[in-house]
Design a protein around this motif. Structure first.
Motif, PDB file in Angstrom:
ATOM      1  N   MET A   1      -2.826  -5.855  12.700  1.00 51.34           N
ATOM      2  CA  MET A   1      -4.032  -5.188  12.250  1.00 51.34           C
ATOM      3  C   MET A   1      -3.639  -4.037  11.322  1.00 51.34           C
ATOM      4  N   GLU A   2      -4.378  -3.929  10.211  1.00 51.22           N
ATOM      5  CA  GLU A   2      -4.034  -2.878   9.262  1.00 51.22           C
ATOM      6  C   GLU A   2      -4.639  -1.542   9.680  1.00 51.22           C
ATOM      7  N   SER A   3      -4.034  -0.497   9.198  1.00 54.77           N
ATOM      8  CA  SER A   3      -4.520   0.842   9.518  1.00 54.77           C
ATOM      9  C   SER A   3      -5.805   1.123   8.736  1.00 54.77           C
ATOM     10  N   PRO A   4      -6.607   2.057   9.200  1.00 49.93           N
ATOM     11  CA  PRO A   4      -7.803   2.435   8.438  1.00 49.93           C
ATOM     12  C   PRO A   4      -7.465   2.896   7.015  1.00 49.93           C
ATOM     13  N   ALA A   5      -6.354   3.588   6.860  1.00 44.54           N
ATOM     14  CA  ALA A   5      -5.957   4.056   5.529  1.00 44.54           C
ATOM     15  C   ALA A   5      -5.645   2.879   4.607  1.00 44.54           C
ATOM     16  N   ASP A   6      -4.990   1.837   5.149  1.00 42.20           N
ATOM     17  CA  ASP A   6      -4.694   0.653   4.345  1.00 42.20           C
ATOM     18  C   ASP A   6      -5.972  -0.096   3.980  1.00 42.20           C
ATOM     19  N   ALA A   7      -6.900  -0.198   4.915  1.00 43.01           N
ATOM     20  CA  ALA A   7      -8.175  -0.864   4.649  1.00 43.01           C
ATOM     21  C   ALA A   7      -8.943  -0.118   3.562  1.00 43.01           C
ATOM     22  N   GLU A   8      -8.930   1.205   3.633  1.00 39.91           N
ATOM     23  CA  GLU A   8      -9.612   2.015   2.624  1.00 39.91           C
ATOM     24  C   GLU A   8      -8.971   1.822   1.254  1.00 39.91           C
ATOM     25  N   LEU A   9      -7.656   1.775   1.203  1.00 35.18           N
ATOM     26  CA  LEU A   9      -6.951   1.589  -0.056  1.00 35.18           C
ATOM     27  C   LEU A   9      -7.299   0.236  -0.679  1.00 35.18           C
ATOM     28  N   ARG A  10      -7.327  -0.813   0.128  1.00 30.79           N
ATOM     29  CA  ARG A  10      -7.679  -2.144  -0.399  1.00 30.79           C
ATOM     30  C   ARG A  10      -9.120  -2.168  -0.894  1.00 30.79           C
ATOM     31  N   ALA A  11     -10.034  -1.573  -0.140  1.00 31.30           N
ATOM     32  CA  ALA A  11     -11.444  -1.541  -0.552  1.00 31.30           C
ATOM     33  C   ALA A  11     -11.608  -0.735  -1.839  1.00 31.30           C
ATOM     34  N   ASP A  12     -10.934   0.392  -1.933  1.00 39.46           N
ATOM     35  CA  ASP A  12     -10.997   1.207  -3.148  1.00 39.46           C
ATOM     36  C   ASP A  12     -10.429   0.440  -4.342  1.00 39.46           C
ATOM     37  N   THR A  13      -9.328  -0.268  -4.122  1.00 40.35           N
ATOM     38  CA  THR A  13      -8.721  -1.064  -5.183  1.00 40.35           C
ATOM     39  C   THR A  13      -9.688  -2.132  -5.670  1.00 40.35           C
ATOM     40  N   LEU A  14     -10.338  -2.821  -4.756  1.00 37.66           N
ATOM     41  CA  LEU A  14     -11.310  -3.841  -5.126  1.00 37.66           C
ATOM     42  C   LEU A  14     -12.445  -3.222  -5.942  1.00 37.66           C
ATOM     43  N   GLY A  15     -12.962  -2.100  -5.508  1.00 37.09           N
ATOM     44  CA  GLY A  15     -14.044  -1.439  -6.225  1.00 37.09           C
ATOM     45  C   GLY A  15     -13.657  -1.032  -7.633  1.00 37.09           C
ATOM     46  N   VAL A  16     -12.472  -0.467  -7.782  1.00 33.06           N
ATOM     47  CA  VAL A  16     -12.005  -0.043  -9.104  1.00 33.06           C
ATOM     48  C   VAL A  16     -11.872  -1.255 -10.026  1.00 33.06           C
ATOM     49  N   LEU A  17     -11.304  -2.329  -9.515  1.00 32.58           N
ATOM     50  CA  LEU A  17     -11.137  -3.532 -10.335  1.00 32.58           C
ATOM     51  C   LEU A  17     -12.479  -4.113 -10.750  1.00 32.58           C
ATOM     52  N   LEU A  18     -13.423  -4.179  -9.823  1.00 32.53           N
ATOM     53  CA  LEU A  18     -14.746  -4.725 -10.152  1.00 32.53           C
ATOM     54  C   LEU A  18     -15.455  -3.867 -11.193  1.00 32.53           C
ATOM     55  N   ARG A  19     -15.402  -2.548 -11.014  1.00 33.02           N
ATOM     56  CA  ARG A  19     -16.062  -1.657 -11.970  1.00 33.02           C
ATOM     57  C   ARG A  19     -15.410  -1.692 -13.346  1.00 33.02           C
TER      58      ARG A  19
END
Length: 51
Positions: A1-19
C-alpha cells in the motif's frame, strides 16, 4: 500500500499532465494509474462567491 504522500504526488502529477493538455490515458500511465477509464472532459468544482 502506498503512503498518503505518494498517492498525493501521483494525483498531483495526473492533474498537472491533464491541465497541460496531455491525452488522459497517456497522463494516467505516466502518473502510474494504468487501467483508468475516463468518462469525459475533466471538471473542476468550485464554490461560487456572490459579489
Amino acid at each position: 500500500m502506498e503512503s498518503p504522500a505518494d498517492a498525493e504526488l501521483r494525483a498531483d502529477t495526473l492533474g498537472v499532465l491533464l491541465r497541460s493538455g496531455v491525452e488522459a490515458n497517456q497522463a494516467a500511465e505516466v502518473a502510474g494509474y494504468s487501467g483508468l477509464r475516463f468518462t469525459g472532459d475533466p471538471v473542476a468544482l468550485r464554490e461560487t462567491v456572490q459579489p
